[in-house]
Scaffold this motif. Sequence first.
Motif, PDB file in Angstrom:
ATOM      1  N   LEU A   9       0.846  -1.051   0.102  1.00 51.28           N
ATOM      2  CA  LEU A   9       0.079  -0.067  -0.018  1.00 51.28           C
ATOM      3  C   LEU A   9       0.743   1.171   0.045  1.00 51.28           C
ATOM      4  O   LEU A   9       0.547   2.199  -0.850  1.00 51.28           O
ATOM      5  CB  LEU A   9      -0.791  -0.028   1.056  1.00 51.28           C
ATOM      6  CG  LEU A   9      -2.021   1.125   1.398  1.00 51.28           C
ATOM      7  CD1 LEU A   9      -2.822   1.039   0.093  1.00 51.28           C
ATOM      8  CD2 LEU A   9      -2.655   1.188   2.613  1.00 51.28           C
ATOM      9  N   GLY A  13       0.997   3.681  -2.816  1.00 51.32           N
ATOM     10  CA  GLY A  13       0.039   5.030  -2.412  1.00 51.32           C
ATOM     11  C   GLY A  13       0.881   6.179  -2.104  1.00 51.32           C
ATOM     12  O   GLY A  13       0.590   7.463  -2.463  1.00 51.32           O
ATOM     13  N   VAL A 290      -4.032   6.608  -1.810  1.00 50.57           N
ATOM     14  CA  VAL A 290      -4.750   5.428  -1.267  1.00 50.57           C
ATOM     15  C   VAL A 290      -5.589   4.770  -2.306  1.00 50.57           C
ATOM     16  O   VAL A 290      -5.722   3.584  -2.642  1.00 50.57           O
ATOM     17  CB  VAL A 290      -5.231   5.948  -0.075  1.00 50.57           C
ATOM     18  CG1 VAL A 290      -6.127   4.601   0.379  1.00 50.57           C
ATOM     19  CG2 VAL A 290      -4.514   6.282   0.899  1.00 50.57           C
ATOM     20  N   SER A 294      -5.118   1.326  -3.993  1.00 55.66           N
ATOM     21  CA  SER A 294      -6.085   0.207  -3.817  1.00 55.66           C
ATOM     22  C   SER A 294      -6.535  -0.432  -5.193  1.00 55.66           C
ATOM     23  O   SER A 294      -6.847  -1.302  -5.229  1.00 55.66           O
ATOM     24  CB  SER A 294      -7.214   1.050  -3.245  1.00 55.66           C
ATOM     25  OG  SER A 294      -7.086   1.517  -1.980  1.00 55.66           O
ATOM     26  N   TYR A 321      -9.044   3.912   5.209  1.00 54.51           N
ATOM     27  CA  TYR A 321      -9.857   5.029   4.496  1.00 54.51           C
ATOM     28  C   TYR A 321     -10.302   5.839   5.705  1.00 54.51           C
ATOM     29  O   TYR A 321     -10.178   7.107   5.679  1.00 54.51           O
ATOM     30  CB  TYR A 321     -10.991   4.653   3.745  1.00 54.51           C
ATOM     31  CG  TYR A 321     -10.491   3.738   2.440  1.00 54.51           C
ATOM     32  CD1 TYR A 321      -9.103   3.565   1.953  1.00 54.51           C
ATOM     33  CD2 TYR A 321     -11.697   3.104   1.855  1.00 54.51           C
ATOM     34  CE1 TYR A 321      -8.836   2.949   0.830  1.00 54.51           C
ATOM     35  CE2 TYR A 321     -11.160   2.272   0.827  1.00 54.51           C
ATOM     36  CZ  TYR A 321      -9.796   2.139   0.258  1.00 54.51           C
ATOM     37  OH  TYR A 321      -9.501   1.521  -0.954  1.00 54.51           O
TER      38      TYR A 321
END
Length: 449
Positions: A9, A13, A290, A294, A321
């Motif tokens: 992530l 991200g 993010v 995702s 989130y």
Amino acid sequence: MNENFYKLLLSIGLPVALQNLISTSVNLMDSLMVGRLGENALTAVSIANQIFFFYSIAIFGITSAAVILCSQYWGNGNRGAICKVLTLSLRLAAAAGLFFVLLLFLLPQQLMGLFTPNLVVIALGAEYLRIIAAAYFLYGLTTTCLMVLRSVENVKIAMCIYSLSVVVNVFFNYMFIFGKFGAPALGVAGAAVGTVIARSLEFVIMAVYMLRFEKKICYRLPMLLQVEPALLKDLIKYGMPVMVNELLWGAAHSLHVVILGHMPAGVEAVAANSICSVIFQMSMSFIIGVSSASAVMIGKTVGQGELARTSLYTHKLLRVYFCVGLALCGLILLLREPVIQFYKIEPNTIVMARQFMLVYAMVIFCTGFCHPMITGILRGGGDIMYAAVADAGCLWLFLPVGIAAAVFLQLSPPMVYLVLRLEIVMKLFICLFRLRDDRWIKIVIREDV
């Protein structure tokens, strides 16, 4: 599993978030420098950028479909299909770029007139649009390549490109807006010149990297001649709902500006809103980071056929989130006064900007929770139509409510904007309802390309 999840992530991200933060900081510096020229100049650039907003939506629709397909092909290990998707996306982006360039060059006053009746603002905005039109075509091609690279977990080059671009943009904006280092003082037009130079640099660096140094998909110029009708159908099938969604979403947000601009305190409202929206967009950089991570993570696991991991990732992402939304709400409240005090604006506009900041703080919390569900989980998982209907449908549902609040209830501009953005709360619950089971997981790739 936890360590690998958060590592993946962050590896996708964080660079994307920094890339978008850097890119948005260009808009912030434009706003800050143009804001020193007065409210008419600030309002003109803010409204003129609504046109770019529509163009960027068209590009985003094209590239979103590409990311949906490429992330699943990346999980499937089909690099040839990724190159073919990129070719088709570049062709569509080039066509969209040419259309908008002609539109801005030939009809700038008419476009500005859609947003404001103020003749001074229209004249300043038209001058800005004619110059910045040159950057549109290059922006579309650069963004398309970088988005496809993002889908194969290559995000560092975009951060490098935008880091250099923001320095170039700020330097030339300062030079041409205020007439420094021997350059003419062009005012609003100078901001457009600086942006054109920066976009040109982005394109050159991206083209050299793609053709000489990129190693994951190994794209080359002869691939531009490749034709794959089946993939074109897929790109249209999955891109059109996203594009229509984004166009409706963009049209609704532009109507927000129209509603504010036609209120009794229209110039003050648009100026105050533009100041706050820049901070909001900077906060959105982290949400986009993010969301992008995702979409790649979910798309890759779906392409690999690991549906159990897809479901596990989804539950972990929802907790992320919530924390992101809460943190960004606090960030906007923290930055409220320092940002507002920088601008050379009237006392009434300062008061209104403070009120707008409070509204934006509430909106960013819900957006931080909801936006990644739509553009990250649902789109990455192939549930494009549901995501499109939920996103645009809620937004348009609240437009007449906002108009009524402005016209009949005669609420203040910040309260009208709050009413308009209540759609995000409804959208939040609709998305959570959809994710309660695995019906949203859809495989969208082909085995024969």
